[in-house]
Design an enzyme around this catalytic site. Structure first.
Site, mmCIF file in Angstrom:
data_model
loop_
_atom_site.group_PDB
_atom_site.id
_atom_site.type_symbol
_atom_site.label_atom_id
_atom_site.label_comp_id
_atom_site.label_asym_id
_atom_site.label_seq_id
_atom_site.Cartn_x
_atom_site.Cartn_y
_atom_site.Cartn_z
ATOM 1 N N HIS A 277 0.812 -1.225 0.000
ATOM 2 C CA HIS A 277 0.000 0.000 0.000
ATOM 3 C C HIS A 277 0.841 1.269 0.000
ATOM 4 O O HIS A 277 0.320 2.355 -0.186
ATOM 5 C CB HIS A 277 -0.933 0.029 1.215
ATOM 6 C CG HIS A 277 -0.208 0.279 2.484
ATOM 7 N ND1 HIS A 277 0.443 -0.708 3.159
ATOM 8 C CD2 HIS A 277 0.001 1.423 3.190
ATOM 9 C CE1 HIS A 277 1.015 -0.200 4.227
ATOM 10 N NE2 HIS A 277 0.772 1.089 4.275
HETATM 11 C C1 UD1 Z 1 -1.534 5.266 6.336
HETATM 12 C C2 UD1 Z 1 -0.169 5.532 6.994
HETATM 13 C C3 UD1 Z 1 0.742 4.345 6.784
HETATM 14 C C4 UD1 Z 1 0.097 3.069 7.224
HETATM 15 C C5 UD1 Z 1 -1.235 2.913 6.493
HETATM 16 C C6 UD1 Z 1 -1.974 1.646 6.850
HETATM 17 C C7 UD1 Z 1 0.487 7.895 6.993
HETATM 18 C C8 UD1 Z 1 1.451 8.864 6.434
HETATM 19 N N1 UD1 Z 1 0.473 6.692 6.404
HETATM 20 O O1 UD1 Z 1 -1.307 5.176 4.927
HETATM 21 O O2 UD1 Z 1 1.926 4.540 7.526
HETATM 22 O O3 UD1 Z 1 0.946 1.975 6.968
HETATM 23 O O4 UD1 Z 1 -2.044 4.042 6.830
HETATM 24 O O5 UD1 Z 1 -3.127 1.531 6.077
HETATM 25 O O6 UD1 Z 1 -0.198 8.207 7.928
HETATM 26 N N2 UD1 Z 1 -8.658 5.375 2.176
HETATM 27 C C9 UD1 Z 1 -9.921 4.837 2.108
HETATM 28 N N3 UD1 Z 1 -10.532 4.503 3.293
HETATM 29 C C10 UD1 Z 1 -9.951 4.686 4.501
HETATM 30 C C11 UD1 Z 1 -8.681 5.256 4.550
HETATM 31 C C12 UD1 Z 1 -8.030 5.587 3.381
HETATM 32 O O7 UD1 Z 1 -10.482 4.650 1.047
HETATM 33 O O8 UD1 Z 1 -10.575 4.337 5.532
HETATM 34 C C13 UD1 Z 1 -7.972 5.710 0.908
HETATM 35 C C14 UD1 Z 1 -8.194 7.137 0.479
HETATM 36 O O9 UD1 Z 1 -8.232 7.171 -0.913
HETATM 37 C C15 UD1 Z 1 -6.942 7.827 0.950
HETATM 38 C C16 UD1 Z 1 -5.894 6.732 0.758
HETATM 39 O O10 UD1 Z 1 -6.581 5.522 1.078
HETATM 40 O O11 UD1 Z 1 -6.643 8.983 0.254
HETATM 41 C C17 UD1 Z 1 -4.695 6.852 1.634
HETATM 42 O O12 UD1 Z 1 -5.069 6.955 3.020
HETATM 43 P P1 UD1 Z 1 -4.099 7.693 4.060
HETATM 44 O O13 UD1 Z 1 -4.622 7.611 5.423
HETATM 45 O O14 UD1 Z 1 -3.752 9.048 3.551
HETATM 46 O O15 UD1 Z 1 -2.753 6.857 3.956
HETATM 47 P P2 UD1 Z 1 -2.512 5.286 3.909
HETATM 48 O O16 UD1 Z 1 -1.955 4.962 2.580
HETATM 49 O O17 UD1 Z 1 -3.690 4.525 4.378
#
Ligand code: UD1
Length: 388
Positions: A217
């Site tokens: 991811h």
């Molecule tokens: C975050 C953490 C990462 C961790 C990961 C576990 C940071 C910088 N990164 O990354 O260290 O390993 O979580 O998952 O904090 N999204 C959804 N639903 C959700 C959450 C996210 O659809 O419930 C999608 C959205 O499109 C969002 C993208 O995932 O923009 C990324 O989510 P984000 O929380 O920004 O970072 P992660 O890649 O999940």
């Protein structure tokens, strides 16, 4: 004493759950003169999907958050700023004695940063759980979050000796650093037997030790087509001999479509039916289902540092991929792991008692700042009954 515990994203939940449990145990066993610890659970809402958040609260038996900030997704700057903006009034209202932040996600840094800038009268003790880990790669957002959170925290609880060394190298005074073990492993040990009964394994018709489990991811791996393809090519040999199960993170699923990589995957619901590699896409799994899948896998391939630690504790072969890993290197690492017969040693203090140690040390730290009795009675070692 009020303790404000922050969670925000998936990898926070299993690290924080044992802390809340240890606080309850501390209160039940505390000496008569010791003040109870009152936890306030704050969920920033960085992760918000049922599969990314709610399922973990249920599996880990976490209480409902006392405060939900609903910050949601965004760029790093927008998400971090939104969490800070929504967290500040909560902190001012609750006035906790301590703020506990875990791991290295944006929520961790955002909340620690808000607390660190309060006036000295208002500022809580900031405790960082899983401090001191370093990848030495500052292009990773998590690395920035870790370095900065450690610099503004008062108590740094570390999971391994290398973290103690990293913090010493960065000039953190030794008395702030406590080597306590790994709260994520506390969760693993607490829930390991329940994970045996999870449905995912049967539902997917898997056989013990005959499949591989894949997670990817990180932006550096899945946002760039070249890096993503390199990893998928590195997996093709494994996929020809084993079923490869891939619980897909929402960001990764989005990227597969945007980069046009569907041909590498087959989907549970027929959404993907590529024949190139046959990696089987499944929904993101809850905590127990994922633990069950990990426990019986032949090998795990991941870009998650947390999963790497969990496989170490479970004794499952694991290959960790980085954004610059070439496909030949991935294939070679997988072959080596499959051929290996040696078992990895479980690191020191990964014994399921880390959270109890943390709560003992934190309670003693707060007591020494605000003594409720003039001096600690001789038998007061009891207050740290849970501690090392
Ligand atoms: C975050 C953490 C990462 C961790 C990961 C576990 C940071 C910088 N990164 O990354 O260290 O390993 O979580 O998952 O904090 N999204 C959804 N639903 C959700 C959450 C996210 O659809 O419930 C999608 C959205 O499109 C969002 C993208 O995932 O923009 C990324 O989510 P984000 O929380 O920004 O970072 P992660 O890649 O999940």
């Amino acid at each position: 004493m009020k303790l404000l515990v922050v969670v925000g994203a998936r990898p926070n939940f299993m690290k924080a759950a044992p802390i809340l449990k240890a606080i309850a145990e501390f209160n039940a066993c505390r000496a008569e003169w010791a003040e109870p610890l009152m936890p306030v659970l704050v969920h920033t809402g960085q992760h918000y999907d049922a599969q990314m958040s709610d399922a973990f609260f249920a599996d880990l038996e976490l209480p409902r958050p006392d405060v939900f900030l609903g910050a949601g997704s965004g760029s790093h700057a927008a998400q971090t700023a939104e969490i800070m903006r929504r967290f500040e009034p909560v902190l001012l209202r609750e006035q906790p004695d301590a703020l506990i932040v875990v791991g290295d996600v944006n929520s961790t840094l955002a909340c620690a940063l808000v607390a660190s800038k309060l006036s000295s009268k208002m500022r809580p003790v900031i405790a960082h759980i899983e401090a001191g880990l370093r990848s030495l790669d500052r292009s990773m957002p998590e690395e920035i979050n870790r370095i900065l959170t450690d610099q503004i925290s008062d108590l740094l609880f570390v999971t391994e000796q290398s973290a103690v060394r990293n913090l010493r190298y960065e000039g953190v005074p030794g008395e702030q650093v406590h080597f306590v073990g790994n709260t994520m492993i506390d969760s693993l040990r607490q829930h390991e037997s329940r994970a045996e009964m999870s449905h995912a394994f049967q539902h997917l018709a898997l056989r013990h030790g005959e499949y591989a489990l894949l997670t990817l991811h990180r932006a550096a791996n899945v946002d760039e087509g070249d890096s993503f393809v390199e990893i998928l090519e590195g997996l093709s040999e494994l996929a020809s001999s084993h079923r490869v199960m891939f619980p897909v993170h929402p960001r990764t699923e989005k990227q597969i479509r945007e980069l046009g990589l569907q041909s590498y995957f087959r989907g549970e619901s027929g959404k993907f039916n590529g024949s190139r590699c046959g990696i089987e896409i499944i929904q993101p799994q809850g905590y127990l289902d994922f633990l069950g899948l990990m426990k019986h896998a032949r090998i795990v391939v991941t870009d998650s540092g947390g999963i790497q630690e969990e496989t170490t504790a479970l004794g499952i072969p694991c290959v960790t991929v980085r954004d610059n890993t070439r496909h030949e290197t991935i294939r070679r690492a997988i072959r080596t792991q499959l051929a290996s017969t040696s078992t990895r040693q479980i690191p020191e203090m990964w014994d399921g008692r880390a959270a109890a140690r943390i709560v003992g040390i934190l309670a003693e730290h707060l007591r020494s700042r605000h003594p409720v009795v003039p001096a600690m009675p001789a038998e007061s070692g009891q207050i740290q009954g849970n501690a090392r």
